[in-house]
Design an enzyme around this catalytic site. Structure first.
Site, short mmCIF file in Angstrom:
data_model
loop_
_atom_site.label_atom_id
_atom_site.label_comp_id
_atom_site.label_asym_id
_atom_site.label_seq_id
_atom_site.Cartn_x
_atom_site.Cartn_y
_atom_site.Cartn_z
N LYS A 52 0.85 -1.21 0.00
CA LYS A 52 0.00 0.00 0.00
C LYS A 52 0.88 1.26 0.00
CE LYS A 52 -3.87 -2.43 2.08
NZ LYS A 52 -4.59 -2.83 3.31
N GLN A 96 -4.49 -1.68 9.61
CA GLN A 96 -4.41 -2.98 8.96
C GLN A 96 -5.00 -4.07 9.88
OE1 GLN A 96 -3.38 -3.53 5.72
NE2 GLN A 96 -4.08 -5.63 6.04
N ASP A 119 -10.66 3.04 4.05
CA ASP A 119 -10.92 1.61 3.93
C ASP A 119 -12.43 1.33 3.86
OD1 ASP A 119 -9.01 -0.30 3.47
OD2 ASP A 119 -8.35 -0.45 5.55
#
Ligand code: NAD
Length: 293
Positions: A52, A96, A119
């Site tokens: 990412k 994460q 997200d």
């Protein structure tokens, strides 16, 4: 049979974002900035976060990686998120997953400011998605939509079968495929670990999304001729022939299912890359909205 190539589609998305980012900055807007929080040293999570960050650089964004030991306490994590929420230069925050068992995942996600929820996991983002309001879509489902769009796959009136009902993949993609828009307008059935007659249901699917995390679960005799099969699964299985000691398997028995499909996404090289592309899209949009305020 055509391969749904995540490498090609994600590159197209990134090329477009790179250009749009340069334009945004040249017009006085801000450089998109993603902050990623990584806890512990889970091998897969490390790989995802590194990728990412690298992809942010590729398209001209800034990124910050904030790392903690597995032993980090909730209060430290909360104050880190609060600081990032208050920092005007940060456009997107991602934590994460999975988090260590001692930390309440839902609580942490709900602390991210919805304007920075790139997200798309915050309850506010999910609520807006259900109502069809503009919001950040969850990255993996959004990536699947971008892939369907790129290959101009017809979805209207199709019967879609989603295997898996997680908050991050199965449930949101079922809602998105059911929306009155393109890609969407599918009739959707969501299957899960308690579903009876799963094979019969899958055999009706014009589009099958496999997101359950069981390697090669979807077999050739569960798929009808001409189906579109999208494999979300990523499982590391031991493999002594690989230097890393493992290989990556999807949820679809690709070798035997692919010949029956009109389109199929491979693993690796499919949805995983699209998830990152979607995250970059959300981060760009967050920076653009802020620049226009
Ligand atoms: P999860 O473990 O949260 O959920 C799995 C779902 O599958 C559950 O809803 C469960 O009911 C269902 N399920 C389990 N066994 C089943 C069975 N025998 N029959 C039918 N349904 C069954 O999983 P998740 O977080 O949604 O992830 C699923 C897979 O997708 C994993 O392999 C994960 O690594 C992968 N994943 C990939 C990406 C990507 O970017 N490609 C992103 C997220 C997750």
């Amino acid at each position: 049979m055509q391969i749904l190539d995540g490498k090609i589609v994600s590159q197209a998305v990134k090329d477009d974002l790179k250009q749009k980012t340069a334009e945004l900055i040249s017009k006085g807007g801000k450089t998109p900035h993603l902050a990623a929080i990584l806890i512990g040293n889970n091998g897969a999570s490390e790989t995802y976060v590194a990728s990412k960050v690298k992809n942010c650089e590729e398209v001209g964004y800034n990124s910050s990686l904030i790392r903690f030991e597995t032993s980090v306490d909730e209060a430290t994590l909360i104050s880190t998120i609060e600081k990032l929420n208050a920092d005007d230069d940060i456009d997107g925050i991602l934590v994460q997953l999975p988090l260590p068992k001692s930390i309440n995942e839902d609580k942490i996600i709900s602390l991210i400011h919805p304007d920075k929820d790139v997200d798309g996991f915050h309850p506010m983002s999910i609520g807006k998605m259900i109502q069809g309001l503009p919001t950040f879509l969850p990255a993996t489902p959004y990536g699947i939509l971008l892939m369907l769009e790129h290959y101009k796959i017809e979805t209207k009136g199709k019967y879609a079968v989603v295997i898996g009902r997680s908050n991050i993949v199965g449930r949101p993609i079922s809602i998105l495929l059911n929306r009155n828009t393109y890609p969407g307008n599918c009739t959707v059935t969501v299957c899960h670990s308690h579903t009876h007659n799963l094979k019969e249901i899958c055999l009706q699917g014009d589009i099958i999304i496999a997101a359950l995390g069981i390697p090669e679960f979807l077999k050739n005799d569960m798929v009808k001729e001409g189906a579109v099969v999208i494999d979300v699964g990523i499982t590391r299985v031991p493999d002594t022939t690989k230097k890393s000691g493992f290989s990556i398997k999807g949820d679809v028995d690709f070798t035997n299912v692919a010949p029956k499909c009109s389109y199929i996404s491979p693993v690796p090289g499919g949805v995983g890359m699209m998830t990152i592309a979607a995250l970059l899209m959300n981060t760009f949009n967050a920076a653009k909205i802020k620049s226009e305020k």
